[in-house]
Design an enzyme around this catalytic site. Structure first.
Site, PDB file in Angstrom:
ATOM      1  N   SER A 148      23.242  31.049 -13.038  1.00  0.00           N
ATOM      2  CA  SER A 148      22.587  29.737 -13.144  1.00  0.00           C
ATOM      3  C   SER A 148      21.447  29.592 -12.145  1.00  0.00           C
ATOM      4  O   SER A 148      21.642  29.763 -10.942  1.00  0.00           O
ATOM      5  CB  SER A 148      23.595  28.617 -12.857  1.00  0.00           C
TER       6      SER A 148
ATOM      7  N   ASN B 276      27.519  25.350  -3.725  1.00  0.00           N
ATOM      8  CA  ASN B 276      28.149  24.095  -3.274  1.00  0.00           C
ATOM      9  C   ASN B 276      29.463  24.458  -2.598  1.00  0.00           C
ATOM     10  O   ASN B 276      29.999  25.545  -2.823  1.00  0.00           O
ATOM     11  CB  ASN B 276      28.387  23.159  -4.468  1.00  0.00           C
TER      12      ASN B 276
ATOM     13  N   ALA C 123      26.382  31.615  -9.818  1.00  0.00           N
ATOM     14  CA  ALA C 123      26.459  30.496  -8.893  1.00  0.00           C
ATOM     15  C   ALA C 123      27.939  30.148  -8.775  1.00  0.00           C
ATOM     16  O   ALA C 123      28.635  30.106  -9.785  1.00  0.00           O
ATOM     17  CB  ALA C 123      25.687  29.312  -9.454  1.00  0.00           C
TER      18      ALA C 123
ATOM     19  N   MET D 118      32.801  29.967 -13.206  1.00  0.00           N
ATOM     20  CA  MET D 118      33.152  29.940 -14.632  1.00  0.00           C
ATOM     21  C   MET D 118      32.569  31.117 -15.415  1.00  0.00           C
ATOM     22  O   MET D 118      32.393  31.026 -16.634  1.00  0.00           O
ATOM     23  CB  MET D 118      32.666  28.628 -15.259  1.00  0.00           C
ATOM     24  N   SER D 119      32.283  32.216 -14.728  1.00  0.00           N
ATOM     25  CA  SER D 119      31.662  33.359 -15.429  1.00  0.00           C
ATOM     26  C   SER D 119      32.091  34.663 -14.776  1.00  0.00           C
ATOM     27  O   SER D 119      33.087  34.717 -14.059  1.00  0.00           O
ATOM     28  CB  SER D 119      30.137  33.228 -15.376  1.00  0.00           C
TER      29      SER D 119
ATOM     30  N   HIS E  62      19.700  28.386 -18.217  1.00  0.00           N
ATOM     31  CA  HIS E  62      19.934  29.729 -18.761  1.00  0.00           C
ATOM     32  C   HIS E  62      18.990  29.949 -19.937  1.00  0.00           C
ATOM     33  O   HIS E  62      19.106  29.290 -20.970  1.00  0.00           O
ATOM     34  CB  HIS E  62      21.377  29.865 -19.251  1.00  0.00           C
TER      35      HIS E  62
ATOM     36  N   HIS F 112      25.861  19.849 -11.405  1.00  0.00           N
ATOM     37  CA  HIS F 112      25.033  20.954 -11.901  1.00  0.00           C
ATOM     38  C   HIS F 112      23.638  20.944 -11.279  1.00  0.00           C
ATOM     39  O   HIS F 112      23.039  21.997 -11.066  1.00  0.00           O
ATOM     40  CB  HIS F 112      24.953  20.885 -13.429  1.00  0.00           C
TER      41      HIS F 112
ATOM     42  N   HIS G 179      28.822  31.407 -21.889  1.00  0.00           N
ATOM     43  CA  HIS G 179      30.099  31.173 -21.205  1.00  0.00           C
ATOM     44  C   HIS G 179      31.216  30.857 -22.193  1.00  0.00           C
ATOM     45  O   HIS G 179      30.970  30.409 -23.308  1.00  0.00           O
ATOM     46  CB  HIS G 179      29.964  29.999 -20.234  1.00  0.00           C
TER      47      HIS G 179
ATOM     48  N   TYR H 197      33.235  28.333 -21.832  1.00  0.00           N
ATOM     49  CA  TYR H 197      33.335  26.873 -22.021  1.00  0.00           C
ATOM     50  C   TYR H 197      32.355  26.343 -23.060  1.00  0.00           C
ATOM     51  O   TYR H 197      32.473  25.205 -23.506  1.00  0.00           O
ATOM     52  CB  TYR H 197      33.166  26.130 -20.685  1.00  0.00           C
ATOM     53  N   GLU H 198      31.378  27.160 -23.450  1.00  0.00           N
ATOM     54  CA  GLU H 198      30.449  26.727 -24.496  1.00  0.00           C
ATOM     55  C   GLU H 198      31.067  26.851 -25.883  1.00  0.00           C
ATOM     56  O   GLU H 198      30.451  26.449 -26.870  1.00  0.00           O
ATOM     57  CB  GLU H 198      29.162  27.550 -24.423  1.00  0.00           C
TER      58      GLU H 198
HETATM   59  N1  HPA Z   1      33.243  25.419  -9.440  1.00  0.00           N
HETATM   60  C1  HPA Z   1      33.145  26.170 -10.544  1.00  0.00           C
HETATM   61  N2  HPA Z   1      32.028  26.762 -10.922  1.00  0.00           N
HETATM   62  C2  HPA Z   1      30.935  26.587 -10.163  1.00  0.00           C
HETATM   63  C3  HPA Z   1      30.958  25.811  -8.999  1.00  0.00           C
HETATM   64  C4  HPA Z   1      32.189  25.187  -8.626  1.00  0.00           C
HETATM   65  O1  HPA Z   1      32.291  24.491  -7.612  1.00  0.00           O
HETATM   66  N3  HPA Z   1      29.699  25.852  -8.475  1.00  0.00           N
HETATM   67  C5  HPA Z   1      28.951  26.623  -9.297  1.00  0.00           C
HETATM   68  N4  HPA Z   1      29.694  27.079 -10.313  1.00  0.00           N
END
Ligand code: HPA
Length: 314
Positions: A35, A252, A121, A228-229, A67, A286, A91, A93-94
């Site tokens: 990302s 983050n 990320a 998530m990847s 993306h 995001h 992903h 989740y998509e």
């Molecule tokens: N959690 C899950 N996926 C992520 C995060 C997170 O805090 N930050 C970036 N992708």
């Protein structure tokens, strides 16, 4: 997206790509941009050939903002190693199956990819990580996988690898060593101090960010990062015998603080808690993820470039 992935469908995509690439072009290295990390493609030198995913039969299309969905073929590093860069990934989740979201890895392995650099990320769970730091993944916890949601589920594609594969050696020691060496060189010239760590990545299905309790659970179970990847791609790359280097950008910090509790609220009288952080403190979003990764893309790009001359000794 539920049509089973077969060796024939993968071969068909690979043949389609071969027919539009210059004869004999074999991308030895693949790079997947996480990302906001599409600036990594500036590391790819010409002559470049760009192919949108929409033109490649069977390629899943990413719907996520940040993306792009384009393959960039070209050359990287001082040794001009042929490379393919995936700008954008699909992903789970998509709504993709794990089999279809990892289809590109199999296609690229048929094109000749021997090494894959997978970036993402991620949220930092390990308190020593700061936003903007890079983590070389040295192991993972595959939460969906432990429950049987796995890209290798279904008939085994024997042409790529065996039914049962080990993942204890998934995170290539030599590539990790080279990454740390390259970082050591690069960090001398860095205007501000970013750190490179090693850590364990927990793969979760998403798309919601984790609750506070989930973050504490993940942390207690030994995860340093959450995202998530990446893990499905790593599993399929290893099934194909492709060597893997996986890099996370900490975009983050996951919230480990339990948050306001009933007794705090009573003490505060009007619902303002006094003992724990406010509910929106450190809340993942995001936009923050994209902003952090765009800022850090320069550093990651440099570290991809710094990874040469590693292609020579692969
Ligand atoms: N959690 C899950 N996926 C992520 C995060 C997170 O805090 N930050 C970036 N992708």
């Amino acid at each position: 997206s539920d049509t089973p992935i077969t060796f024939e469908s993968i071969t068909e995509s690979a043949d389609g790509l071969k027919s539009i690439l210059p004869p004999g072009f074999v991308p030895e290295i693949g790079i997947i941009c996480g990302s906001g990390l599409s600036a990594l493609q500036q590391a790819v030198k010409g002559p470049r050939y760009e192919v949108p995913y929409s033109k490649i039969k069977g390629f899943p299309i990413s719907t996520v903002h940040g993306h792009a969905g384009i393959l960039v073929f070209g050359f990287i590093g001082s040794s001009n190693t042929p490379v393919v860069l995936m700008n954008g990934r699909a992903h789970y989740y998509e709504g993709n199956t794990l089999q279809s979201s990892t289809f590109p890895i199999r296609v690229l392995s048929l094109l000749g990819m021997r090494t894959c650099i997978i970036t993402n990320a991620a949220g930092g769970l390990e308190p020593a990580y700061n936003v903007g730091d890079i983590v070389v993944i040295n192991d993972h916890i595959n939460f969906p996988g432990l429950a049987g949601v796995n890209p290798l589920r279904g008939p085994n594609l024997d042409q790529f690898g065996p039914r049962f594969i080990a993942l204890s050696d998934a995170y290539d020691l030599e590539l990790r060593r080279v990454a740390h060496l390259a970082w050591g060189e690069l960090s001398k010239e860095m205007p501000r101090k970013m750190a490179m760590h090693e850590g364990v990545y927990a793969f979760v299905g998403g798309p919601n960010y984790e609750t506070r309790a989930e973050c504490r659970m993940l942390s207690k179970l030994g995860a340093d990062l959450v995202g998530m990847s990446t893990v499905p791609e790593i599993i399929v790359a290893r099934h194909c015998g492709v060597r893997v280097l996986a890099l996370s950008l900490v975009t983050n910090s996951a919230v480990l603080d339990p948050g306001p509790r009933g007794d705090d609220l009573k003490l505060a009288g009007v619902g303002v808690n006094v003992l724990h952080g406010a509910l929106d403190e450190g809340k993942a979003n995001h936009e923050e993820v994209l902003e952090t990764s765009r800022n850090a893309a320069e550093g990651i790009k440099a570290s991809c470039l710094g990874l040469n001359p590693f292609p020579k000794d692969l």
